[in-house]
Design an enzyme around this catalytic site. Structure first.
Site, PDB file in Angstrom:
ATOM      1  N   ASP A   1      -2.568   7.036  10.089  1.00 21.79           N
ATOM      2  CA  ASP A   1      -1.688   6.157  10.799  1.00 21.79           C
ATOM      3  C   ASP A   1      -0.411   6.449  10.621  1.00 21.79           C
ATOM      4  OD1 ASP A   1      -1.050   5.266   8.441  1.00 21.79           O
ATOM      5  OD2 ASP A   1      -2.626   3.331   8.684  1.00 21.79           O
TER       6      ASP A   1
ATOM      7  N   ASN B   1       4.472  -5.532   5.228  1.00 21.12           N
ATOM      8  CA  ASN B   1       3.519  -6.599   5.770  1.00 21.12           C
ATOM      9  C   ASN B   1       4.239  -7.859   5.502  1.00 21.12           C
ATOM     10  OD1 ASN B   1       1.155  -4.743   5.593  1.00 21.12           O
ATOM     11  ND2 ASN B   1       1.466  -4.931   3.065  1.00 21.12           N
TER      12      ASN B   1
ATOM     13  N   SER C   1       0.926  -1.222  -0.074  1.00 19.75           N
ATOM     14  CA  SER C   1      -0.182   0.018  -0.056  1.00 19.75           C
ATOM     15  C   SER C   1       0.904   1.215   0.127  1.00 19.75           C
ATOM     16  CB  SER C   1      -1.087   0.058   1.188  1.00 19.75           C
ATOM     17  OG  SER C   1      -0.040  -0.254   2.397  1.00 19.75           O
TER      18      SER C   1
ATOM     19  N   GLY D   1      -2.026  -4.249   1.124  1.00 18.44           N
ATOM     20  CA  GLY D   1      -1.866  -5.535   2.021  1.00 18.44           C
ATOM     21  C   GLY D   1      -0.965  -6.549   1.550  1.00 18.44           C
TER      22      GLY D   1
ATOM     23  N   HIS E   1       0.655   4.933   6.058  1.00 16.98           N
ATOM     24  CA  HIS E   1      -0.206   5.431   4.930  1.00 16.98           C
ATOM     25  C   HIS E   1      -0.129   6.945   4.584  1.00 16.98           C
ATOM     26  CE1 HIS E   1      -1.761   1.497   5.999  1.00 16.98           C
ATOM     27  NE2 HIS E   1      -1.420   1.316   4.618  1.00 16.98           N
TER      28      HIS E   1
HETATM   29  C1  LIG Z   1      -9.600   3.481   6.279  1.00 17.22           C
HETATM   30  O1  LIG Z   1     -11.064   3.694   5.968  1.00 17.22           O
HETATM   31  C2  LIG Z   1     -12.239   2.950   6.507  1.00 17.22           C
HETATM   32  C3  LIG Z   1     -13.256   3.645   6.306  1.00 17.22           C
HETATM   33  O2  LIG Z   1     -13.557   4.936   6.752  1.00 17.22           O
HETATM   34  C4  LIG Z   1     -11.905   2.805   7.867  1.00 17.22           C
HETATM   35  O3  LIG Z   1     -12.678   1.799   8.506  1.00 17.22           O
HETATM   36  C5  LIG Z   1     -10.548   2.373   8.406  1.00 17.22           C
HETATM   37  O4  LIG Z   1     -10.314   2.113   9.602  1.00 17.22           O
HETATM   38  C6  LIG Z   1      -9.477   3.114   7.475  1.00 17.22           C
HETATM   39  N1  LIG Z   1      -8.326   2.470   7.828  1.00 17.22           N
HETATM   40  C7  LIG Z   1      -7.090   3.215   8.386  1.00 17.22           C
HETATM   41  C8  LIG Z   1      -5.858   2.653   8.198  1.00 17.22           C
HETATM   42  O5  LIG Z   1      -7.332   4.246   8.790  1.00 17.22           O
END
Ligand SMILES: *[C@@H]1O[C@H](CO)[C@@H](O)[C@H](O)[C@H]1NC(C)=O
Ligand SMILES: *[C@@H]1O[C@H](CO)[C@@H](O)[C@H](O)[C@H]1NC(C)=O
Ligand SMILES: *[C@@H]1O[C@H](CO)[C@@H](O)[C@H](O)[C@H]1NC(C)=O
Ligand SMILES: *[C@@H]1O[C@H](CO)[C@@H](O)[C@H](O)[C@H]1NC(C)=O
Ligand SMILES: *[C@@H]1O[C@H](CO)[C@@H](O)[C@H](O)[C@H]1NC(C)=O
Ligand SMILES: *[C@@H]1O[C@H](CO)[C@@H](O)[C@H](O)[C@H]1NC(C)=O
Length: 292
Positions: free
Chosen positions: A238, A107, A40, A75, A241
Site C-alpha cells: 500500500d 491512525n 506501524s 494500528g 507500510h
Molecule cells: C497483510 O497480509 C495479509 C495476509 O497476507 C493480508 O490479508 C492483508 O491484506 C495485508 N495487509 C496489507 C495492508 O496489505
C-alpha cells in the site's frame, strides 16, 4: 588454542568492568535508552506483512552511545496508545537521563464514533478534533470513554516522562505516504504536523527539553531523491507500510532531522551530518521560531 585462552582471560576483566547502563558511577555516565512510541510505520515488524518500521534501524546511528527500545505498535494512535497503557509502560521502565521519541498521526484521523469496537467504526483510534482540552464522549467496546485531542495525549505523555527524569522528548512529525503515488512528486503535511509543533511549543520547546523533528519533511526529501521506481518498489502492499530498505532510509531521515536541530540527543549520533546529507539530502531551512 593458547591464544584463545589468553584472549578469553584478557576479555573477562573488561566484561566485569562494563558499565551497568542504569547505575551512575563516577567514572561512567549511564548509557541512555531512547524509547520510541508510534504506529506501524515505526514498529518492529511494521504492519506485520514483511514490512518494517523505521524505529528498527535507529540503533545503527547511535552505536554504543544509546540503547533503543522500539515500543511502537501497529494500528495505534495517540489515543489508543494511551488507553492501552503503552505510554504508561514506557514511563514505568524509563530511567532518568533516557529520551523518548513520540510519532503518531497515521491512525489518528477522523472523529470518535459511538459504538466502535477494535474492528469497527473508528476502531477506538480517532482523537477528539481540536488542539486543546476539548473532549468527545463516546462508547467504545461497551465502555464510556472521554476522548481527548491529539495534543492533549501527546502532552500528557511527555509531561509524565519529564517528571520521571527524561533527559528530553522528541515529538516527531508523521511520515508521508508514498510521495510518488500520483506519478509526480507531491507532499502535503497533515494536520498532525501542526499539532506536533503546537505540542512542542505548549510544552515549552527546547528550553524545556522538548524538541520537534520534521521527520515527514526529511522523509519526503529522501523519497524525492530516491526517485519513483525505488520508492514504489519499497511500498509492497500500500502507500503507507514500508519495506526494510525504505524504513532504514526513514530512520536516517529522522536522524538527519535531529542532527540539523539543537537537541543534545544529536550529540549521541555516531554519523557526521555531512555524511548523512550526502546520502539523503541537506538540512532543511529553519529559523529561531522552529522548536527543533
Ligand atoms: C497483510 O497480509 C495479509 C495476509 O497476507 C493480508 O490479508 C492483508 O491484506 C495485508 N495487509 C496489507 C495492508 O496489505
Ligand atoms: C521495551 O519496553 C517495553 C516496555 O517497558 C518492554 O515491555 C519490552 O520488553 C522492551 N523491549 C525490549 C526489546 O527490551
Ligand atoms: C455518544 O452517545 C452519547 C450517549 O448516547 C452522547 O452523549 C454523545 O454525545 C455521543 N457522542 C458522539 C460523538 O456521537
Ligand atoms: C459488548 O456488548 C455486547 C452485547 O452485550 C457483547 O456481545 C460484547 O461481547 C461486548 N463487548 C465487549 C468488548 O465487552
Ligand atoms: C550511520 O552509520 C551507520 C554505520 O555505517 C549506518 O548503518 C547508519 O545508517 C548511519 N546513519 C545515518 C543517519 O546515516
Ligand atoms: C520560520 O520557518 C517556518 C518554517 O519554514 C516558517 O513557516 C515561518 O514563517 C518562519 N518564520 C519566520 C519569522 O521567518
Amino acid at each position: 588454542m593458547m591464544n584463545s585462552i589468553i584472549l578469553s582471560l584478557a576479555v573477562i576483566p573488561s566484561i566485569l568492568a562494563l558499565p551497568n547502563p542504569h547505575k551512575t558511577s563516577p567514572a561512567h555516565a549511564p548509557i541512555p535508552t531512547i524509547w520510541v512510541a508510534g504506529d506501524s510505520t515505526t514498529a518492529p515488524d511494521g504492519g506485520h506483512n514483511g514490512t518494517e518500521g523505521w524505529g528498527q534501524y535507529l540503533k545503527y546511528s547511535f552505536g554504543s552511545n544509546a540503547f533503543i527500545n522500539n515500543s511502537a505498535y501497529a494500528g495505534r494512535s495517540a489515543r489508543s496508545f494511551t488507553r492501552e497503557g503503552r505510554f504508561e509502560r514506557i514511563a514505568e521502565a524509563l530511567h532518568p537521563g533516557d529520551w523518548v521519541v513520540i510519532e503518531f498521526g497515521i491512525n489518528d484521523g477522523g472523529t470518535p464514533l459511538n459504538g466502535s469496537t477494535s474492528t469497527t467504526g473508528d476502531k477506538g483510534r480517532a482523537d477528539c478534533p481540536g488542539a486543546g482540552d476539548e473532549t468527545c464522549t463516546v462508547v467504545y467496546d461497551n465502555a464510556t470513554e472521554v476522548v481527548k485531542t491529539f495534543p492533549a495525549y501527546v502532552e500528557a505523555a511527555s509531561k509524565t516522562f519529564l517528571k520521571k527524569g527524561a533527559a528530553g522528548i522528541v515529538i516527531s512529525e508523521q511520515l508521508p505516504n508514498n510521495v510518488w503515488e500520483g506519478g509526480v512528486y507531491a507532499r502535503t503535511p497533515s494536520i498532525f504536523s501542526y499539532y506536533d509543533l503546537l505540542s512542542v511549543e505548549q510544552l515549552g520547546g527546547p528550553a524545556a527539553n522538548v524538541y520537534f523533528v520534521q521527520h515527514g519533511s526529511y522523509a519526503a526529501q529522501a523519497q524525492k531523491l530516491l526517485g519513483k521506481d525505488v520508492v514504489d518498489a519499497n511500498y509492497p502492499f500500500d502507500h503507507t507500510h514500508t519495506a526494510p530498505l525504505l524504513a532504514d532510509v526513514h530512520s536516517q531521515a529522522f536522524v538527519l532531522g535531529l542532527k540539523c536541530g539543537t537537541s543534545p540527543l544529536a550529540d549521541l549520533v555516531i554519523n557526521a551530518t555531512a555524511r548523512i546529507e550526502a546520502n539523503i539530502g541537506p538540512c532543511l531551512p529553519a529559523n529561531d521560531t522552529l522548536p527543533i
